[in-house]
Design a protein around this motif. Sequence first.
Motif, PDB file in Angstrom:
ATOM      1  N   TYR A  34      33.864  31.533  35.369  1.00 55.11           N
ATOM      2  CA  TYR A  34      33.764  31.758  36.809  1.00 55.11           C
ATOM      3  C   TYR A  34      32.292  31.721  37.211  1.00 55.11           C
ATOM      4  O   TYR A  34      31.464  32.389  36.614  1.00 55.11           O
ATOM      5  CB  TYR A  34      34.372  33.118  37.179  1.00 55.11           C
ATOM      6  CG  TYR A  34      35.840  33.229  36.795  1.00 55.11           C
ATOM      7  CD1 TYR A  34      36.830  32.854  37.696  1.00 55.11           C
ATOM      8  CD2 TYR A  34      36.211  33.698  35.548  1.00 55.11           C
ATOM      9  CE1 TYR A  34      38.166  32.935  37.344  1.00 55.11           C
ATOM     10  CE2 TYR A  34      37.533  33.790  35.186  1.00 55.11           C
ATOM     11  CZ  TYR A  34      38.523  33.416  36.077  1.00 55.11           C
ATOM     12  OH  TYR A  34      39.835  33.504  35.721  1.00 55.11           O
ATOM     13  N   GLN A  76      29.228  33.978  36.198  1.00 55.66           N
ATOM     14  CA  GLN A  76      29.524  35.351  36.595  1.00 55.66           C
ATOM     15  C   GLN A  76      30.471  36.062  35.639  1.00 55.66           C
ATOM     16  O   GLN A  76      30.340  37.258  35.406  1.00 55.66           O
ATOM     17  CB  GLN A  76      30.132  35.367  38.007  1.00 55.66           C
ATOM     18  CG  GLN A  76      29.239  34.737  39.051  1.00 55.66           C
ATOM     19  CD  GLN A  76      27.906  35.462  39.170  1.00 55.66           C
ATOM     20  OE1 GLN A  76      27.868  36.671  39.339  1.00 55.66           O
ATOM     21  NE2 GLN A  76      26.823  34.714  39.049  1.00 55.66           N
ATOM     22  N   ASN A  77      31.441  35.328  35.096  1.00 57.05           N
ATOM     23  CA  ASN A  77      32.448  35.946  34.236  1.00 57.05           C
ATOM     24  C   ASN A  77      33.055  34.879  33.326  1.00 57.05           C
ATOM     25  O   ASN A  77      33.105  33.696  33.686  1.00 57.05           O
ATOM     26  CB  ASN A  77      33.536  36.606  35.081  1.00 57.05           C
ATOM     27  CG  ASN A  77      34.464  37.479  34.263  1.00 57.05           C
ATOM     28  OD1 ASN A  77      34.097  37.981  33.213  1.00 57.05           O
ATOM     29  ND2 ASN A  77      35.680  37.651  34.749  1.00 57.05           N
ATOM     30  N   ILE A  78      33.538  35.335  32.151  1.00 56.17           N
ATOM     31  CA  ILE A  78      34.216  34.447  31.206  1.00 56.17           C
ATOM     32  C   ILE A  78      35.499  35.140  30.771  1.00 56.17           C
ATOM     33  O   ILE A  78      35.489  36.326  30.455  1.00 56.17           O
ATOM     34  CB  ILE A  78      33.345  34.148  29.977  1.00 56.17           C
ATOM     35  CG1 ILE A  78      32.027  33.511  30.404  1.00 56.17           C
ATOM     36  CG2 ILE A  78      34.080  33.245  28.995  1.00 56.17           C
ATOM     37  CD1 ILE A  78      31.033  33.347  29.281  1.00 56.17           C
ATOM     38  N   GLU A  79      36.598  34.375  30.757  1.00 56.78           N
ATOM     39  CA  GLU A  79      37.895  34.931  30.380  1.00 56.78           C
ATOM     40  C   GLU A  79      38.535  34.061  29.300  1.00 56.78           C
ATOM     41  O   GLU A  79      38.626  32.838  29.443  1.00 56.78           O
ATOM     42  CB  GLU A  79      38.798  34.982  31.622  1.00 56.78           C
ATOM     43  CG  GLU A  79      40.163  35.533  31.389  1.00 56.78           C
ATOM     44  CD  GLU A  79      41.030  35.495  32.647  1.00 56.78           C
ATOM     45  OE1 GLU A  79      42.152  36.001  32.568  1.00 56.78           O
ATOM     46  OE2 GLU A  79      40.596  34.950  33.679  1.00 56.78           O
ATOM     47  N   PRO A 125      38.855  33.530  42.575  1.00 58.22           N
ATOM     48  CA  PRO A 125      39.154  33.249  41.162  1.00 58.22           C
ATOM     49  C   PRO A 125      40.377  32.383  40.872  1.00 58.22           C
ATOM     50  O   PRO A 125      40.560  31.963  39.730  1.00 58.22           O
ATOM     51  CB  PRO A 125      39.350  34.635  40.552  1.00 58.22           C
ATOM     52  CG  PRO A 125      38.784  35.591  41.514  1.00 58.22           C
ATOM     53  CD  PRO A 125      38.818  34.947  42.846  1.00 58.22           C
ATOM     54  N   ALA A 153      33.938  31.968  41.438  1.00 58.65           N
ATOM     55  CA  ALA A 153      33.846  33.416  41.219  1.00 58.65           C
ATOM     56  C   ALA A 153      34.266  34.194  42.459  1.00 58.65           C
ATOM     57  O   ALA A 153      34.826  35.289  42.354  1.00 58.65           O
ATOM     58  CB  ALA A 153      32.431  33.805  40.813  1.00 58.65           C
TER      59      ALA A 153
END
Length: 167
Positions: free
Chosen positions: A166, A146-149, A46, A43
């Motif tokens: 991430y 923290q994040n998903i893409e 990236p 994260a």
Amino acid sequence: MKKIVFITLSLLLAVSFWNCEKDDICAEGTPVTPRLIIEFYDAANPTVLKSVTNLGVIEPTFTEGFGFTGVNKIQVPLRTTADITTLNFIQNGSDTDTANDNIDAITFNYERINEYVSRACGYKTLFYLNDINPIELTADGNNWIQNIEVIQPNIETENEVHVKIYF
């Protein structure tokens, strides 16, 4: 008379070959229902792949799941009987100590299409992540993810990454 016997035998022989069928064996390597391919990234940076250690992945309604350690790419199945799959991604979840587990629930929303492969192999299910709300990360105040893409919303093969996580 000989002609009738010859025609009758020829017809019987032809019918016996006509009724023969190939063995119904699904050949190894035949495309089947694809799994969701997920890669893990740092994260803080990236563009850098990051290995996960002691990751457990389990559907909340089941008691058994998958354990991963030292990998930056995993494959997980989606439900073929519903348009939604919720998976718990458990940091420190592949070890026996449950006191340090940190569970993040991710829900995948998709449409399914069954595609005929062959008589021997039957059907495979293809998945298409929803355009509006493909993935939901349940916020719990202590998320390690923290994040998903979404990289590829069409889950038709296992030859490409579908989702990046991430942490």
